[in-house]
Design a protein around this motif. Structure first.
Motif, PDB file in Angstrom:
ATOM      1  N   GLN A   1       6.601   7.112  -2.907  1.00 37.46           N
ATOM      2  CA  GLN A   1       6.505   7.154  -1.470  1.00 37.46           C
ATOM      3  C   GLN A   1       6.475   5.721  -0.956  1.00 37.46           C
ATOM      4  O   GLN A   1       6.075   4.799  -1.661  1.00 37.46           O
ATOM      5  N   LYS A   2       6.878   5.543   0.295  1.00 39.70           N
ATOM      6  CA  LYS A   2       6.906   4.203   0.874  1.00 39.70           C
ATOM      7  C   LYS A   2       5.534   3.541   0.811  1.00 39.70           C
ATOM      8  O   LYS A   2       5.421   2.372   0.467  1.00 39.70           O
ATOM      9  N   LEU A   3       4.504   4.304   1.119  1.00 38.23           N
ATOM     10  CA  LEU A   3       3.156   3.749   1.142  1.00 38.23           C
ATOM     11  C   LEU A   3       2.717   3.292  -0.249  1.00 38.23           C
ATOM     12  O   LEU A   3       2.120   2.225  -0.401  1.00 38.23           O
ATOM     13  N   GLN A   4       3.044   4.049  -1.271  1.00 40.00           N
ATOM     14  CA  GLN A   4       2.683   3.668  -2.638  1.00 40.00           C
ATOM     15  C   GLN A   4       3.472   2.440  -3.093  1.00 40.00           C
ATOM     16  O   GLN A   4       2.932   1.575  -3.775  1.00 40.00           O
ATOM     17  N   VAL A   5       4.723   2.341  -2.706  1.00 41.96           N
ATOM     18  CA  VAL A   5       5.520   1.171  -3.054  1.00 41.96           C
ATOM     19  C   VAL A   5       4.960  -0.071  -2.361  1.00 41.96           C
ATOM     20  O   VAL A   5       4.863  -1.146  -2.960  1.00 41.96           O
ATOM     21  N   ILE A   6       4.541   0.080  -1.113  1.00 40.09           N
ATOM     22  CA  ILE A   6       3.955  -1.044  -0.382  1.00 40.09           C
ATOM     23  C   ILE A   6       2.664  -1.495  -1.047  1.00 40.09           C
ATOM     24  O   ILE A   6       2.422  -2.694  -1.208  1.00 40.09           O
ATOM     25  N   TRP A   7       1.803  -0.545  -1.459  1.00 37.55           N
ATOM     26  CA  TRP A   7       0.549  -0.915  -2.133  1.00 37.55           C
ATOM     27  C   TRP A   7       0.829  -1.589  -3.466  1.00 37.55           C
ATOM     28  O   TRP A   7       0.147  -2.552  -3.844  1.00 37.55           O
ATOM     29  N   ASN A   8       1.809  -1.108  -4.220  1.00 34.98           N
ATOM     30  CA  ASN A   8       2.153  -1.748  -5.492  1.00 34.98           C
ATOM     31  C   ASN A   8       2.691  -3.160  -5.261  1.00 34.98           C
ATOM     32  O   ASN A   8       2.397  -4.075  -6.027  1.00 34.98           O
ATOM     33  N   PHE A   9       3.469  -3.339  -4.217  1.00 32.98           N
ATOM     34  CA  PHE A   9       3.961  -4.665  -3.863  1.00 32.98           C
ATOM     35  C   PHE A   9       2.790  -5.574  -3.475  1.00 32.98           C
ATOM     36  O   PHE A   9       2.756  -6.755  -3.840  1.00 32.98           O
ATOM     37  N   ALA A  10       1.810  -5.018  -2.745  1.00 31.38           N
ATOM     38  CA  ALA A  10       0.646  -5.796  -2.323  1.00 31.38           C
ATOM     39  C   ALA A  10      -0.171  -6.273  -3.519  1.00 31.38           C
ATOM     40  O   ALA A  10      -0.673  -7.414  -3.518  1.00 31.38           O
ATOM     41  N   ILE A  11      -0.316  -5.448  -4.547  1.00 33.25           N
ATOM     42  CA  ILE A  11      -1.089  -5.871  -5.718  1.00 33.25           C
ATOM     43  C   ILE A  11      -0.381  -7.004  -6.455  1.00 33.25           C
ATOM     44  O   ILE A  11      -1.022  -7.947  -6.926  1.00 33.25           O
TER      45      ILE A  11
ATOM     46  N   LEU B   1      -0.283 -12.797  -7.620  1.00 29.86           N
ATOM     47  CA  LEU B   1       0.436 -14.080  -7.588  1.00 29.86           C
ATOM     48  C   LEU B   1      -0.237 -15.076  -6.643  1.00 29.86           C
ATOM     49  O   LEU B   1      -0.287 -16.279  -6.933  1.00 29.86           O
ATOM     50  N   ALA B   2      -0.768 -14.596  -5.526  1.00 32.48           N
ATOM     51  CA  ALA B   2      -1.465 -15.480  -4.584  1.00 32.48           C
ATOM     52  C   ALA B   2      -2.746 -16.040  -5.199  1.00 32.48           C
ATOM     53  O   ALA B   2      -3.074 -17.215  -4.993  1.00 32.48           O
ATOM     54  N   ILE B   3      -3.463 -15.225  -5.977  1.00 30.96           N
ATOM     55  CA  ILE B   3      -4.673 -15.719  -6.637  1.00 30.96           C
ATOM     56  C   ILE B   3      -4.313 -16.779  -7.676  1.00 30.96           C
ATOM     57  O   ILE B   3      -4.960 -17.826  -7.757  1.00 30.96           O
ATOM     58  N   ILE B   4      -3.284 -16.517  -8.451  1.00 38.36           N
ATOM     59  CA  ILE B   4      -2.868 -17.489  -9.471  1.00 38.36           C
ATOM     60  C   ILE B   4      -2.414 -18.791  -8.809  1.00 38.36           C
ATOM     61  O   ILE B   4      -2.859 -19.883  -9.182  1.00 38.36           O
TER      62      ILE B   4
ATOM     63  N   GLY C   1      -8.359  -4.901  -1.094  1.00 40.20           N
ATOM     64  CA  GLY C   1      -7.775  -3.776  -0.358  1.00 40.20           C
ATOM     65  C   GLY C   1      -7.149  -2.756  -1.286  1.00 40.20           C
ATOM     66  O   GLY C   1      -7.264  -1.556  -1.066  1.00 40.20           O
ATOM     67  N   TYR C   2      -6.492  -3.237  -2.341  1.00 40.85           N
ATOM     68  CA  TYR C   2      -5.875  -2.329  -3.306  1.00 40.85           C
ATOM     69  C   TYR C   2      -6.933  -1.518  -4.047  1.00 40.85           C
ATOM     70  O   TYR C   2      -6.750  -0.327  -4.284  1.00 40.85           O
ATOM     71  N   ILE C   3      -8.035  -2.162  -4.412  1.00 41.45           N
ATOM     72  CA  ILE C   3      -9.102  -1.458  -5.120  1.00 41.45           C
ATOM     73  C   ILE C   3      -9.682  -0.351  -4.236  1.00 41.45           C
ATOM     74  O   ILE C   3      -9.986   0.747  -4.709  1.00 41.45           O
ATOM     75  N   LEU C   4      -9.809  -0.642  -2.956  1.00 42.60           N
ATOM     76  CA  LEU C   4     -10.428   0.313  -2.036  1.00 42.60           C
ATOM     77  C   LEU C   4      -9.417   1.210  -1.310  1.00 42.60           C
ATOM     78  O   LEU C   4      -9.797   1.980  -0.443  1.00 42.60           O
ATOM     79  N   LYS C   5      -8.141   1.135  -1.664  1.00 37.64           N
ATOM     80  CA  LYS C   5      -7.104   1.859  -0.917  1.00 37.64           C
ATOM     81  C   LYS C   5      -7.321   3.362  -0.904  1.00 37.64           C
ATOM     82  O   LYS C   5      -7.006   4.018   0.078  1.00 37.64           O
ATOM     83  N   ASP C   6      -7.873   3.924  -1.960  1.00 42.87           N
ATOM     84  CA  ASP C   6      -8.071   5.372  -1.999  1.00 42.87           C
ATOM     85  C   ASP C   6      -9.055   5.843  -0.941  1.00 42.87           C
ATOM     86  O   ASP C   6      -9.007   6.993  -0.520  1.00 42.87           O
ATOM     87  N   LEU C   7      -9.945   4.971  -0.510  1.00 42.99           N
ATOM     88  CA  LEU C   7     -10.874   5.345   0.545  1.00 42.99           C
ATOM     89  C   LEU C   7     -10.151   5.538   1.873  1.00 42.99           C
ATOM     90  O   LEU C   7     -10.587   6.303   2.720  1.00 42.99           O
ATOM     91  N   PHE C   8      -9.035   4.826   2.038  1.00 44.63           N
ATOM     92  CA  PHE C   8      -8.353   4.835   3.318  1.00 44.63           C
ATOM     93  C   PHE C   8      -7.152   5.770   3.373  1.00 44.63           C
ATOM     94  O   PHE C   8      -6.879   6.363   4.408  1.00 44.63           O
ATOM     95  N   ILE C   9      -6.391   5.897   2.274  1.00 39.03           N
ATOM     96  CA  ILE C   9      -5.127   6.635   2.354  1.00 39.03           C
ATOM     97  C   ILE C   9      -5.089   7.888   1.502  1.00 39.03           C
ATOM     98  O   ILE C   9      -4.073   8.539   1.423  1.00 39.03           O
ATOM     99  N   LYS C  10      -6.167   8.262   0.868  1.00 40.57           N
ATOM    100  CA  LYS C  10      -6.165   9.415  -0.036  1.00 40.57           C
ATOM    101  C   LYS C  10      -5.740  10.690   0.686  1.00 40.57           C
ATOM    102  O   LYS C  10      -4.925  11.455   0.185  1.00 40.57           O
ATOM    103  N   ASP C  11      -6.278  10.920   1.872  1.00 35.84           N
ATOM    104  CA  ASP C  11      -5.957  12.141   2.615  1.00 35.84           C
ATOM    105  C   ASP C  11      -4.501  12.163   3.052  1.00 35.84           C
ATOM    106  O   ASP C  11      -3.864  13.210   3.058  1.00 35.84           O
ATOM    107  N   LYS C  12      -3.927  11.019   3.386  1.00 39.17           N
ATOM    108  CA  LYS C  12      -2.538  10.972   3.829  1.00 39.17           C
ATOM    109  C   LYS C  12      -1.591  11.358   2.703  1.00 39.17           C
ATOM    110  O   LYS C  12      -0.603  12.023   2.921  1.00 39.17           O
TER     111      LYS C  12
END
Length: 187
Positions: A119-129, A134-137, A163-174
């Motif tokens: 799904q678009k939302l899952q691809v966006i979250w995977n891209f965010a991780i 890379l930003a941390i490194i 945000g990725y760790i906590l994403k299930d709190l926000f988008i699980k129902d969607k």
């Protein structure tokens, strides 16, 4: 058949986020960063012990995970308190991680139902991780080199990972309420 949620999943994710945010505050030299990191590590260790002993059936891999998490959290607490000679704990973490990786490894992250949908939302979250890691490194390396904008890059990376760790709190129902018109019906 709905997948059974893991015990204490959300509190453990919140604890990991507290550790990340505490480390970020420590990099930014803000007050109480040390205490926040200590709280996050202690909370993670305690919650994982409860999670381990509340499992109805424990396998060897569960014990390996317990050793991994406990040695990692104890090492984190000891390092934050500036104790010396933490090499023993780091070796235990390394051995437990290698054992876990050999026994379970990346299969831990696979979808148990084998119905993963891009799904678009899952691809966006995977891209965010990926961008967050890379930003941390990059932020860490640039901070060592005293380059400008290293700290904002590090902050962005940690915020994306948290945000990725906590994403299930926000988008699980969607995701769960998504139209299932392409799925089979079982009678």
């Amino acid at each position: 058949m709905p997948k059974k949620d893991k015990i204490l999943k959300i509190p453990l994710r919140i604890s990991l986020t507290i550790i990340l945010l505490g480390m970020l505050l420590k990099v930014l030299l803000w007050p109480y960063a040390k205490e926040i990191v200590l709280f996050g590590f202690a909370n993670t260790g305690i919650l994982y012990v409860f999670r381990h002993f509340n499992k109805p059936q424990r396998k060897f891999i569960d014990t390996v995970k317990l050793v991994l998490v406990l040695s990692w959290t104890i090492n984190g607490i000891v390092r934050v308190l500036d104790f010396q000679h933490t090499l023993f704990l780091q070796i235990i973490v390394g051995i437990a991680f290698m054992t876990w990786f050999v026994m379970e490894g990346t299969a831990y992250f696979l979808d148990e139902d084998k119905k993963a949908k891009n799904q678009k939302l899952q691809v966006i979250w995977n891209f965010a991780i990926v961008i967050g890691a890379l930003a941390i490194i990059a932020g860490s390396l640039l901070n060592v080199l005293n380059w400008p904008y290293a700290i904002p890059l590090l902050v962005l990376g940690i915020a994306l990972i948290a945000g990725y760790i906590l994403k299930d709190l926000f988008i699980k129902d969607k995701i769960q309420n998504k139209d299932g018109s392409n799925e089979e019906f079982q009678l």
